[in-house]
Structure formats: structure tokens, C-alpha cells
Design a protein around this motif. Structure first.
Motif, PDB file in Angstrom:
ATOM      1  N   MET A   1      34.305  46.241  50.678  1.00  0.00           N
ATOM      2  CA  MET A   1      34.155  46.845  49.349  1.00  0.00           C
ATOM      3  C   MET A   1      35.191  46.273  48.392  1.00  0.00           C
ATOM      4  SD  MET A   1      34.487  50.859  48.367  1.00  0.00           S
ATOM      5  CE  MET A   1      35.821  50.937  47.198  1.00  0.00           C
ATOM      6  N   ARG A   2      34.770  46.123  47.160  1.00  0.00           N
ATOM      7  CA  ARG A   2      35.691  45.609  46.151  1.00  0.00           C
ATOM      8  C   ARG A   2      36.713  46.695  45.836  1.00  0.00           C
ATOM      9  NH1 ARG A   2      36.766  45.544  40.927  1.00  0.00           N
ATOM     10  NH2 ARG A   2      37.525  43.545  40.133  1.00  0.00           N
ATOM     11  N   ILE A   3      37.955  46.297  45.638  1.00  0.00           N
ATOM     12  CA  ILE A   3      38.987  47.293  45.349  1.00  0.00           C
ATOM     13  C   ILE A   3      39.839  46.737  44.216  1.00  0.00           C
ATOM     14  CG2 ILE A   3      40.466  46.370  47.169  1.00  0.00           C
ATOM     15  CD1 ILE A   3      41.488  49.190  47.628  1.00  0.00           C
ATOM     16  N   SER A   4      40.240  47.593  43.301  1.00  0.00           N
ATOM     17  CA  SER A   4      41.046  47.085  42.193  1.00  0.00           C
ATOM     18  C   SER A   4      42.501  46.986  42.636  1.00  0.00           C
ATOM     19  CB  SER A   4      40.922  48.015  40.984  1.00  0.00           C
ATOM     20  OG  SER A   4      41.721  49.140  41.179  1.00  0.00           O
ATOM     21  N   SER A   5      43.240  46.090  41.989  1.00  0.00           N
ATOM     22  CA  SER A   5      44.633  45.881  42.388  1.00  0.00           C
ATOM     23  C   SER A   5      45.441  47.155  42.255  1.00  0.00           C
ATOM     24  CB  SER A   5      45.265  44.787  41.535  1.00  0.00           C
ATOM     25  OG  SER A   5      44.674  43.565  41.871  1.00  0.00           O
ATOM     26  N   ALA A   6      45.174  47.906  41.196  1.00  0.00           N
ATOM     27  CA  ALA A   6      45.939  49.130  40.979  1.00  0.00           C
ATOM     28  C   ALA A   6      45.738  50.080  42.161  1.00  0.00           C
ATOM     29  CB  ALA A   6      45.506  49.794  39.677  1.00  0.00           C
ATOM     30  N   THR A   7      44.476  50.249  42.588  1.00  0.00           N
ATOM     31  CA  THR A   7      44.190  51.117  43.729  1.00  0.00           C
ATOM     32  C   THR A   7      44.899  50.596  44.974  1.00  0.00           C
ATOM     33  OG1 THR A   7      42.012  51.432  42.754  1.00  0.00           O
ATOM     34  CG2 THR A   7      42.326  52.238  45.000  1.00  0.00           C
ATOM     35  N   SER A 322      49.916  38.900  47.636  1.00  0.00           N
ATOM     36  CA  SER A 322      49.231  38.443  46.440  1.00  0.00           C
ATOM     37  C   SER A 322      48.915  36.977  46.617  1.00  0.00           C
ATOM     38  CB  SER A 322      50.102  38.639  45.202  1.00  0.00           C
ATOM     39  OG  SER A 322      49.471  38.017  44.103  1.00  0.00           O
ATOM     40  N   LEU A 323      47.688  36.639  46.232  1.00  0.00           N
ATOM     41  CA  LEU A 323      47.254  35.252  46.359  1.00  0.00           C
ATOM     42  C   LEU A 323      48.123  34.346  45.503  1.00  0.00           C
ATOM     43  CD1 LEU A 323      45.212  33.375  47.593  1.00  0.00           C
ATOM     44  CD2 LEU A 323      43.577  34.011  45.819  1.00  0.00           C
ATOM     45  N   PHE A 324      48.635  34.923  44.387  1.00  0.00           N
ATOM     46  CA  PHE A 324      49.444  34.096  43.484  1.00  0.00           C
ATOM     47  C   PHE A 324      50.692  33.577  44.189  1.00  0.00           C
ATOM     48  CE2 PHE A 324      46.959  36.390  40.292  1.00  0.00           C
ATOM     49  CZ  PHE A 324      46.570  35.320  39.502  1.00  0.00           C
TER      50      PHE A 324
ATOM     51  N   ILE B  27      43.702  39.361  33.686  1.00  0.00           N
ATOM     52  CA  ILE B  27      45.012  39.445  34.337  1.00  0.00           C
ATOM     53  C   ILE B  27      45.989  40.201  33.436  1.00  0.00           C
ATOM     54  CG2 ILE B  27      47.017  38.100  35.099  1.00  0.00           C
ATOM     55  CD1 ILE B  27      45.024  35.950  36.043  1.00  0.00           C
ATOM     56  N   VAL B  30      45.671  44.068  33.512  1.00  0.00           N
ATOM     57  CA  VAL B  30      45.538  44.704  34.830  1.00  0.00           C
ATOM     58  C   VAL B  30      46.039  46.147  34.813  1.00  0.00           C
ATOM     59  CG1 VAL B  30      47.762  43.815  35.671  1.00  0.00           C
ATOM     60  CG2 VAL B  30      45.966  44.399  37.313  1.00  0.00           C
ATOM     61  N   ARG B  37      37.121  45.373  33.461  1.00  0.00           N
ATOM     62  CA  ARG B  37      37.231  43.904  33.610  1.00  0.00           C
ATOM     63  C   ARG B  37      36.026  43.227  32.959  1.00  0.00           C
ATOM     64  NH1 ARG B  37      34.511  41.851  38.739  1.00  0.00           N
ATOM     65  NH2 ARG B  37      33.408  43.727  39.461  1.00  0.00           N
ATOM     66  N   LYS B 495      40.682  61.493  42.417  1.00  0.00           N
ATOM     67  CA  LYS B 495      41.180  60.276  43.064  1.00  0.00           C
ATOM     68  C   LYS B 495      40.000  59.461  43.603  1.00  0.00           C
ATOM     69  CE  LYS B 495      44.491  58.850  46.613  1.00  0.00           C
ATOM     70  NZ  LYS B 495      43.675  58.440  47.772  1.00  0.00           N
ATOM     71  N   GLU B 499      38.770  55.899  42.150  1.00  0.00           N
ATOM     72  CA  GLU B 499      38.745  54.708  42.999  1.00  0.00           C
ATOM     73  C   GLU B 499      37.377  54.047  42.974  1.00  0.00           C
ATOM     74  OE1 GLU B 499      40.291  55.752  46.855  1.00  0.00           O
ATOM     75  OE2 GLU B 499      42.317  55.924  46.042  1.00  0.00           O
ATOM     76  N   GLN B 502      37.030  52.385  39.642  1.00  0.00           N
ATOM     77  CA  GLN B 502      37.873  51.202  39.564  1.00  0.00           C
ATOM     78  C   GLN B 502      37.339  50.073  40.450  1.00  0.00           C
ATOM     79  OE1 GLN B 502      40.814  50.494  37.601  1.00  0.00           O
ATOM     80  NE2 GLN B 502      39.682  52.085  36.530  1.00  0.00           N
ATOM     81  N   SER B 503      36.602  50.436  41.504  1.00  0.00           N
ATOM     82  CA  SER B 503      36.063  49.378  42.367  1.00  0.00           C
ATOM     83  C   SER B 503      35.056  48.545  41.590  1.00  0.00           C
ATOM     84  CB  SER B 503      35.440  49.977  43.617  1.00  0.00           C
ATOM     85  OG  SER B 503      34.185  50.530  43.303  1.00  0.00           O
ATOM     86  N   ILE B 504      34.534  49.097  40.511  1.00  0.00           N
ATOM     87  CA  ILE B 504      33.623  48.321  39.663  1.00  0.00           C
ATOM     88  C   ILE B 504      34.348  47.770  38.438  1.00  0.00           C
ATOM     89  CG2 ILE B 504      31.613  48.508  38.155  1.00  0.00           C
ATOM     90  CD1 ILE B 504      30.316  50.203  40.193  1.00  0.00           C
ATOM     91  N   GLY B 506      37.809  47.986  37.659  1.00  0.00           N
ATOM     92  CA  GLY B 506      39.218  47.615  37.725  1.00  0.00           C
ATOM     93  C   GLY B 506      39.422  46.134  37.999  1.00  0.00           C
ATOM     94  N   VAL B 507      40.572  45.610  37.588  1.00  0.00           N
ATOM     95  CA  VAL B 507      40.890  44.193  37.787  1.00  0.00           C
ATOM     96  C   VAL B 507      41.489  44.024  39.172  1.00  0.00           C
ATOM     97  CG1 VAL B 507      42.345  42.298  36.984  1.00  0.00           C
ATOM     98  CG2 VAL B 507      41.324  43.901  35.340  1.00  0.00           C
ATOM     99  N   ASN B 508      41.022  43.005  39.900  1.00  0.00           N
ATOM    100  CA  ASN B 508      41.666  42.659  41.160  1.00  0.00           C
ATOM    101  C   ASN B 508      42.329  41.295  40.990  1.00  0.00           C
ATOM    102  OD1 ASN B 508      42.031  41.322  43.738  1.00  0.00           O
ATOM    103  ND2 ASN B 508      40.958  43.079  44.615  1.00  0.00           N
ATOM    104  N   LEU B 509      43.639  41.244  41.156  1.00  0.00           N
ATOM    105  CA  LEU B 509      44.385  40.020  40.837  1.00  0.00           C
ATOM    106  C   LEU B 509      44.020  38.852  41.762  1.00  0.00           C
ATOM    107  CD1 LEU B 509      47.854  41.508  39.903  1.00  0.00           C
ATOM    108  CD2 LEU B 509      46.187  40.460  38.375  1.00  0.00           C
ATOM    109  N   ASP B 510      43.766  39.166  43.027  1.00  0.00           N
ATOM    110  CA  ASP B 510      43.378  38.090  43.950  1.00  0.00           C
ATOM    111  C   ASP B 510      42.056  37.469  43.515  1.00  0.00           C
ATOM    112  OD1 ASP B 510      45.615  38.499  45.342  1.00  0.00           O
ATOM    113  OD2 ASP B 510      44.677  39.468  47.085  1.00  0.00           O
ATOM    114  N   GLU B 511      41.155  38.335  43.087  1.00  0.00           N
ATOM    115  CA  GLU B 511      39.853  37.860  42.613  1.00  0.00           C
ATOM    116  C   GLU B 511      40.040  36.967  41.382  1.00  0.00           C
ATOM    117  OE1 GLU B 511      35.870  40.377  42.112  1.00  0.00           O
ATOM    118  OE2 GLU B 511      37.324  40.762  40.525  1.00  0.00           O
ATOM    119  N   GLU B 512      40.945  37.408  40.505  1.00  0.00           N
ATOM    120  CA  GLU B 512      41.197  36.625  39.294  1.00  0.00           C
ATOM    121  C   GLU B 512      41.853  35.293  39.656  1.00  0.00           C
ATOM    122  OE1 GLU B 512      39.743  37.557  36.624  1.00  0.00           O
ATOM    123  OE2 GLU B 512      39.303  39.599  37.340  1.00  0.00           O
TER     124      GLU B 512
END
Lengths: 327, 545
Positions: A1-7, A322-324, B27, B30, B37, B495, B499, B502-504, B506-512
Motif C-alpha cells: 500500500m502507498r504510504i505518505s512520508s508524514a505517516t 530515505s532514498l535521498f 517535495i 511535503v 500531491r 488517525k 492515514e 494521506q495514502s492517496i 500525501g507526498v512520499n519522498l522516496d516516490e518523488e
């Protein structure tokens, strides 16, 4: 599942907060010794604890009342006992008196009777530590028994009657005439008595035509009579017999009051031990309800600390990912 | 054809640049609350028919869209507005719970202290120290009652202030939403553009507004958000917003209620129009916890004052003179020398003063100053009911001396706990002796006073003073603990919903990071393609030489 960085990065935060607030709470519980810090922590136990502590407080006051009653009864019993001794001695004196004894002895007997008379008058006008007269009924501020002594004037003048200024016998809620103290929810006990039956109302049997049975007057009169040189031996003999009867009756009435006091003291002792027993039970129940189990609390605190450290570790590890970092 | 080769390459460069820009935007945002996003939508450019075949024309940037699920967004809004309600409810009821349960200020100890002192006077009616202790204990009881009542009264005032502060914040949000409506309209009116970031801001404002009071946003055809409160009242309509304010409750002037300004008239919002958000939590808490606590303390204080004064009046003081009221008068003679007694039933006692007059058969009760519908007259011993038939919490019985026709009294219930004072100044004025006492050694009336502790004087004779207080603490604690539990439940719901949302969005930095590499490679490839096309031209030009 996709998860946001904040979560992702914040996921350890709620666990850290929950553990921290648990530790703070346990800390306060251990520090205060109280399991319930606010009524809302446990509404039912709070209600029960409040009811119990009310009952403990009521019993506390009942015990104080019982102590007060015990003190009053003890004081009364002591005074009554001294009166008893005085009257017994006075009677022995009268019994030992003989109409034909010589003048010196008669003068001695007159003086001794006058001393018992004074002792008795002091005793029946006893005041407690607050200055209240013990045997005045409700008129505690008034000296109850007034009697003017005629002896040592032995010229034949008859003694006067006692003037009773206390609450009249029979005028009080309790017919025997005394104050009550509430010692338990439905028991009030009498802590003072009216001495009128001893001093004025005792019937003198076997003396036809004479209704005068005023003890102070009789004792005063005996002292006068025994030294009165104008009286015949028969008259003196009559006076001796009359005084013996009066003192015997007074002692009978006094014994009745003394046994009431003794019985009340015994009852009071019983009530006190019951109250103490119940209060102990309630105090224990209250402690069980409200006091924290310190051992359990400290064990829980340690397990919470471990959990908090784990959450902190998890956060430290997660935040590095972090990938960065690899680019 | 030659231009075509470069054109395709350039479109690839532009597309990759657009991708990188959007990734950078993601980014950067975030941690921006409410940000959704974004991603670039590409379309392959329309083909050209050349040399008998169809060739693609490169790529074009179609649009930048933001990713969200309306369903999940609504879920978050709904759970959040409920959570905000529970938070406000639980915070305020915890305060009430704390005030009632604090052992340093609690009434229970003061009530016991007073009756303990009364017993000591009964034990020793002529003892001046015991009498002084009783007066001091009475003072402590009055002080505690006053203190508790004024602390809760302060919370009532705080609630009024908080309602007004919320109304101000609501007005701030609704005017911002209205002005964003205008801005979005201007941008989007030009054609196919979509003002993603402004829309995110506007949605965030609605979410924040929803924490204060539950609102229903409705998107109009032109892209405007209309915001409704209580289902029907518009708070924002296009670029217009309506002002929220507060006004005194028509039933109880001590309480403010939220209202909407329509033109120049304020129209009160009823509790059923406000079902969520901090505003609803405050209103519900006030109605269910704070006011019952305040009125409950007043009722206990009135019961204590009434009974203690009644016993006191029935006895004789140390100089054998009739006793007078120990606490502030609950029943006060206004005409005639007779007395009425009050008995508390289980109904709640209104916080008003009343006049009572006796016509020989019935008692007529009226509010002072006059207000409300007339109260039906009652005979002695019957419970008093108001015009609507609800219990007023007490009954009147004949006191001593017995009332005669034409006699009147005043009942001082209003803010009694707030104003409770000790009326006696001398210890000797305590009426320890019964009216038929023979001397100051009589303790019968003091025993009657002490006996009030355990006898039921509330709820039709079934509840003692401390029992009533215990009940009050218990019911407040139950509400506060329930509010804490449901706050925890809504926290978990919010919560989860957040969540999921945000799974839809929210920004995910690795993805970016992956996107950055992807667009960088696409950019490099497109640049290489241009360089190859350039080489081809060089070849051709070289041939011509």
C-alpha cells in the motif's frame, strides 16, 4: 500500500506519547499514593469511596461523642461513689451513737455529722471542667442545692429545708432527668442524673406522720439533736432512728442511680468497640478502593519505559530511511 | 520533417521539465497541511501522416492534477468534526470533574466538619469553644460552597467567551473561503486551467472550519464552494460570507448561544443545528455537565440553608432567646409572623427567587421579578409544578407558627450558593436548646441540628446532603469519563481516516526521488535525441558540400 512520508516518519509518535502520558500518570499515582487522581478515572469507585469516607467521618465523630460520654459518666460515677462513701460513714456514725452517751462524745458526733453534711453539700453541687453543675438538670449555671446550716447552734432551733434550684425532677425528656449524648446513629445515652430522689424524695418508712425526708435538713438536725441537752433520751433515740432510716433510703436511691451509670458505662464500652470495629473495616475498604498498589505500579512503569524506549528506537531507525541518502 | 524531429525532442524536454518541476513542488510541500500531491498528465501528440505511415508527434503536457479521493476527504472531515466536539466536551467536563472532586475544595469535608461541630455543641451545649468551632465550621461550609459555585460560574463565563472567540474564528474562515472562491473563479474562468493549490487551501480552510463547527460544503457548477451550517443556513455563498455572533439565551440570560447575523438581526442557532465541532462540544458540555453541576451545588446549598435555619429557628440560644437564621435566609418572612417549611423533591431546583402567599387553603408561588407563565397554586404538602407541568423540585409545608391567610414569604433560591453567608456573629446565638428548655444545659436542638447530617433531606427524604453531593460528583465523573473514552475512540478513527486519505493525497519522498530520476533520465534521453537529430542534419549538409 502507498504510504505518505508524514505517516511513515510519524508512526512512532502516538506510541511515544501514549507511553509518556502513562508514565506521567503512574508517577503521580506513586507520588500521591492515590489510585484515583480525579473522579472521572473511576466514577463508580469514586462514589463508593466518597460514601465510605463519609461513613468513616461519621464514625470518627461518634467515637468522639462516645469518649465525651465516657468522660461524663466516669466523672459522675466518681462523684456518686464519693457520695456513697460519705453517706455510709454518716450512717455508721449515727448507728454508733447512743442517746445516753456523754457530752464530749455527743459533741464529737455532732461535729463529725456536720463534716459529712458539708462534704455532701459540696459533692451534690459539683461542677465539671466547664464550670457546669453536674446535678442541676438543664440549669447548669445555677448552684442547684441551697441549704443554710443551723449547727453548731444547738439551742433547739429546727433546721431549715433544702432549696432545690435545678431542673425539677420529672421535667426533663428523660424522667430520671439528665442530658443525653448521641453515641451512634440511633442510640443516645443519658450522661447525667437528677439527685432529687436521693436528697428529697426518698420516703422514710416507719415514721408515721412525718413526711419530711430532706436529707441535708435531717443530717443538720441530727447534729443539733445529738448535742441538744434539753432533749430526752427517748427523743434522741427517735432522732437517731429517724436519721438512720433516712440515710438508708438515700443510699438505696443512690445505688439505683449508680447501677444505672455502671450499666450505661458497660453499654458504652460495647458500643465503642463495635464502632471501632466497623470503622476499621470501612477504613480498610476505603484504602483498598483508593490507594495505589505501589509494586504493581512500579512494575507497570518499567514495562512502559521499555515500550517508550522501543518506540524511540523505532523512530530513530525509521527516520534514517530515505532514498535521498543514496543519491 | 526535419523540424518534426527537433519538435518531438523539444516536447520530450519540456515534458521532463514539467515532471521535475511538479516533483520539486511536491517535495517542497511535503509538510504543508491540506496539500495534495500533484502529477503531470501527459498526452501523446496527435500523429502526422507522412510517407504513407502515421508518425507520433511527441508529447504534450495536458494538465497538472492533484490526487485525492472525495470519499476519504469527507470521511476525515466527518470524523474530525466529531473528534473536535469530544475534545471540547472532555476538556471542559474534566475541569468540572476536577473542581467537584478536588479534596481541597470539595464540599463533602466541609459538610462533615459542620455536623461534627454541631455534635460537639450537643455534647457540651454550654461550652463556648464548642460553639465557636461550630460558627467557624459554618463559615468554612459557606466559603467552600461560595468558592465552588463561583469557580463553576467562572467556567460558565469562560464558555461564553469561548463561544464568542469561536464565532470570530468562524468569521475569519468563512471570509477567507469566500475570497478564495472569487480567486479560483477568476483563474478557472479562463478555460481549462485548474487552480490546484488554491483549491487545496480552500479545502484546508473548510477542514479547519469544520473543527469549530460542522459545516456542509457544496461545490457549485462554477467551482464555488457554498458552505452551510445546520444543513440549511448559508455561511458562505459564492464570494459572500455571513457573520456568526453570540447572543443571550432566551431561556437563561446567563448563557450565550451562537447566532447568525442575517441583515441586522441575529438569529440564534439551535443546538440541533450544531452537531459537531468544538462549538457543539462546548454547548453540549454546558448543558449536560456544567449547568447541572452548578444548579446541583445551588440545590444542595439551598437544602442545607433551609434545614439548618429551620432547626435553628425552632430552638433557644444560650440566653434562652429564640434562635434566628444561621445561614443566609432561604425562606424569608415578608408579611405575617408564621413560617413555611420547604421539602426538596428529586426535581432540579430552578435558579430563581419566588414570592409565596397563602390564602388559607393554597400557596400561590410567583417568580420575582415577575417572569414566565403563572405557576399553578398548590396546597400544603404537594409538589410545586410550573406552568408546563415540570417539577420545580420542592414542596411547601406549614411551619411553626402555622401560616394564616394573607401571610407572605420570599424564597431566595437565585445564586444562593454564590451568596451563602453565616448570619450569626456570636457563638451564644446558636440555638442548642429546645424551645421548652429549662436551662442552657439543654442540648436537644443541637442534637436535632447534628441529626440533619444523616437524615435524608433531599429527593423526598431519601438522600442526605453529602449523599446528594456524592451523586453529583458521581454523575459528573461518569460523563467526563465517557467523554474521555469516546475522544480516544474518535482519535483512532481520525488517525485511520487521515492515514487512508494521506495514502492517496500525501507526498512520499522516496516516490518523488524515483520520479526525479525518472524525469532526469527522460530529460537526458530527449536531449540525446535532439543531439542525434542534429547529427543527422550535419550528415546531410556534409553530403551537399
Amino acid at each position: 500500500m502507498r504510504i505518505s512520508s508524514a505517516t511513515f516518519y510519524n508512526s512512532s509518535l502516538p506510541a511515544m506519547q501514549a507511553n509518556q502520558s502513562s508514565i506521567a500518570r503512574l508517577n503521580e499515582q506513586v507520588a500521591t499514593g492515590q489510585r484515583i487522581l480525579a473522579p472521572k478515572d473511576d466514577p463508580l469507585d469514586t462514589k463508593q469511596a466518597m460514601e465510605l469516607s463519609n461513613r468513616v467521618a461519621v464514625r470518627e465523630q461518634q467515637l468522639a461523642n462516645q469518649e465525651k460520654a465516657e468522660l461524663s459518666l466516669k466523672m459522675e460515677a466518681t462523684v456518686l461513689n464519693t457520695i456513697h462513701t460519705t453517706l455510709t460513714k454518716a450512717r455508721s456514725l449515727v448507728v454508733s451513737s447512743v442517746a445516753s452517751q456523754d457530752d464530749t462524745l455527743q459533741a464529737q458526733h455532732g461535729d463529725r455529722m456536720a463534716a459529712y453534711y458539708t462534704q455532701l453539700k459540696d459533692l451534690i453541687n459539683t461542677r465539671d471542667s466547664n464550670g457546669a453543675y453536674l446535678f442541676a438538670g438543664e440549669r447548669v449555671a445555677t448552684r442547684p442545692f441551697e441549704h443554710t446550716q443551723v449547727y453548731p447552734d444547738t439551742s433547739g432551733t429546727a433546721s431549715v429545708s433544702t432549696n432545690y434550684l435545678g431542673t425539677p425532677y420529672g421535667n426533663l425528656a428523660d424522667p430520671a432527668g439528665g442530658r443525653e449524648i448521641t453515641v451512634s446513629q440511633d442510640r443516645a445515652i443519658q450522661v447525667s442524673d437528677n439527685l432529687d430522689p436521693v436528697l428529697r424524695s426518698g420516703s422514710v418508712g416507719g415514721v408515721p406522720g412525718n413526711s419530711d425526708n430532706d436529707l441535708l435538713r435531717i443530717m443538720d438536725q441530727f447534729a443539733i439533736d445529738i448535742r441538744d441537752t434539753s432533749m430526752t433520751a427517748t427523743q434522741k433515740q427517735f432522732s437517731i432512728k429517724y436519721t438512720i432510716d433516712a440515710l438508708t433510703n438515700a443510699l438505696d436511691s443512690l445505688t439505683t442511680i449508680e447501677s444505672r451509670v455502671a450499666a450505661t458505662q458497660a453499654e458504652l464500652e460495647d458500643i465503642t468497640s463495635t464502632t471501632e470495629g466497623l470503622q476499621l473495616l470501612e477504613k480498610n475498604a476505603l484504602s483498598d478502593l483508593t490507594l495505589v498498589d505501589k509494586t504493581a505500579a512500579i512494575v507497570e512503569m518499567q514495562s512502559r519505559q521499555t515500550a517508550l524506549q522501543a518506540a524511540q528506537q523505532a523512530y530513530a531507525q525509521t527516520s534514517k530511511l530515505s532514498l535521498f541518502s543514496y543519491m | 520533417m526535419g523540424l518534426g524531429l527537433f519538435g518531438i525532442g523539444v516536447s520530450g524536454l519540456n515534458a521532463a521539465q514539467a515532471g521535475i518541476r511538479t516533483t520539486e513542488h511536491n517535495i517542497s510541500n511535503v509538510n504543508t497541511s491540506g496539500y495534495r500531491r500533484q502529477e503531470v498528465q501527459y498526452t501523446a501528440s496527435s500523429s502526422q501522416f507522412t510517407s504513407g505511415s502515421l508518425f507520433g508527434g511527441g508529447v504534450s503536457v495536458d494538465n497538472v492534477r492533484n490526487l485525492y479521493s472525495q470519499f476519504l476527504d469527507n470521511e476525515v472531515m466527518l470524523d474530525q468534526t466529531r473528534l473536535s466536539r469530544q475534545e471540547a466536551y472532555s476538556q471542559m467536563s474534566s475541569r468540572v470533574d476536577g473542581v467537584l472532586g478536588d479534596s481541597r475544595s470539595a464540599l463533602g469535608g466541609a459538610i462533615n466538619g459542620f455536623f461534627d461541630a454541631a455534635e460537639e455543641v450537643a455534647n457540651d451545649p454550654t461550652s463556648s469553644p464548642a460553639r465557636k468551632v461550630l460558627l467557624a465550621a459554618a463559615q468554612t461550609l459557606a466559603d467552600r460552597t461560595q468558592n465552588m459555585s463561583s469557580t463553576l460560574g467562572q467556567m460558565r463565563e469562560d464558555t461564553n467567551k469561548q463561544l464568542s472567540a469561536i464565532a470570530n474564528s468562524v468569521n475569519g474562515y468563512s471570509s477567507q473561503i469566500a475570497s478564495l472562491n472569487l480567486s479560483i473563479n477568476r483563474i478557472e474562468a479562463s478555460g481549462s486551467l485548474r487552480a490546484n493549490d488554491l483549491r487545496d487551501q480552500r479545502s484546508q480552510l473548510v477542514t479547519d472550519l469544520n473543527k469549530l463547527v460542522n459545516v456542509t460544503p457544496v461545490e457549485q457548477d462554477n467551482g464555488d464552494f457554498s458552505v452551510f451550517i445546520g444543513g440549511a443556513q448559508a455561511l458562505v455563498n459564492g464570494n459572500r460570507s455571513y457573520q456568526m455572533t453570540t447572543m443571550p439565551d432566551s431561556n437563561d440570560s446567563r448563557l450565550d448561544v451562537p447566532a447568525l447575523l442575517l441583515g441586522n438581526t441575529a438569529q440564534a442557532l439551535t443546538p440541533d443545528m450544531i452537531s459537531g465541532g468544538e462549538l457543539s462540544g462546548l454547548l453540549a458540555q454546558r448543558e449536560e455537565v456544567l449547568m447541572p453541576a452548578l444548579d446541583g451545588i445551588n440545590r444542595i446549598a439551598v437544602a442545607i440553608g433551609n434545614e439548618v435555619n429551620r432547626v435553628q429557628r425552632a430552638g433557644l440560644d444560650s440566653s434562652m432567646a429564640p434562635g434566628t437564621d444561621l445561614f443566609s435566609s432561604v425562606v424569608q418572612q415578608t408579611s405575617g409572623n408564621s413560617w413555611i417549611d420547604l421539602e426538596m423533591t428529586s426535581g432540579s431546583l430552578p435558579n430563581h427567587n419566588y414570592s409565596v402567599s397563602f390564602d388559607g387553603a393554597q400557596y400561590t408561588i410567583a417568580r420575582t421579578p415577575p417572569a414566565g407563565a403563572a405557576i399553578p397554586p398548590v396546597a400544603a404538602g404537594n409538589e410545586v409544578f410550573d406552568a408546563t407541568g415540570s417539577s420545580m423540585g420542592f414542596r411547601i409545608t406549614a411551619g411553626s407558627p402555622t401560616p394564616a391567610a394573607g401571610h407572605t414569604w420570599q424564597l431566595n433560591f437565585e445564586n444562593y450558593a454564590d451568596d451563602m453567608t453565616v448570619q450569626l456573629s456570636q457563638a451564644g446565638q446558636i440555638a442548642a436548646a429546645a424551645s421548652d428548655a429549662d436551662g442552657p444545659g439543654n442540648n436537644v436542638n443541637a442534637q436535632a441540628l447534628a441529626g440533619l447530617r444523616l437524615s435524608g433531606k433531599l429527593d423526598d427524604g431519601s438522600t442526605s446532603f453529602s449523599g446528594a453531593y456524592t451523586q453529583l460528583v458521581g454523575s459528573t465523573a461518569a460523563l467526563a469519563s465517557e467523554a474521555d473514552l469516546s475522544r480516544t475512540a474518535y482519535e483512532a478513527l481520525v488517525k485511520q481516516a487521515t492515514e487512508a486519505q494521506q495514502s492517496i493525497s500525501g507526498v512520499n519522498l522516496d516516490e518523488e526521488a524515483v520520479n526525479l530520476i525518472r524525469f532526469q533520465q527522460a530529460y537526458q534521453a530527449a536531449a540525446r535525441a535532439i543531439s542525434i537529430a542534429n547529427g543527422l542534419f550535419d550528415e546531410v549538409i556534409g553530403l551537399a558540400r
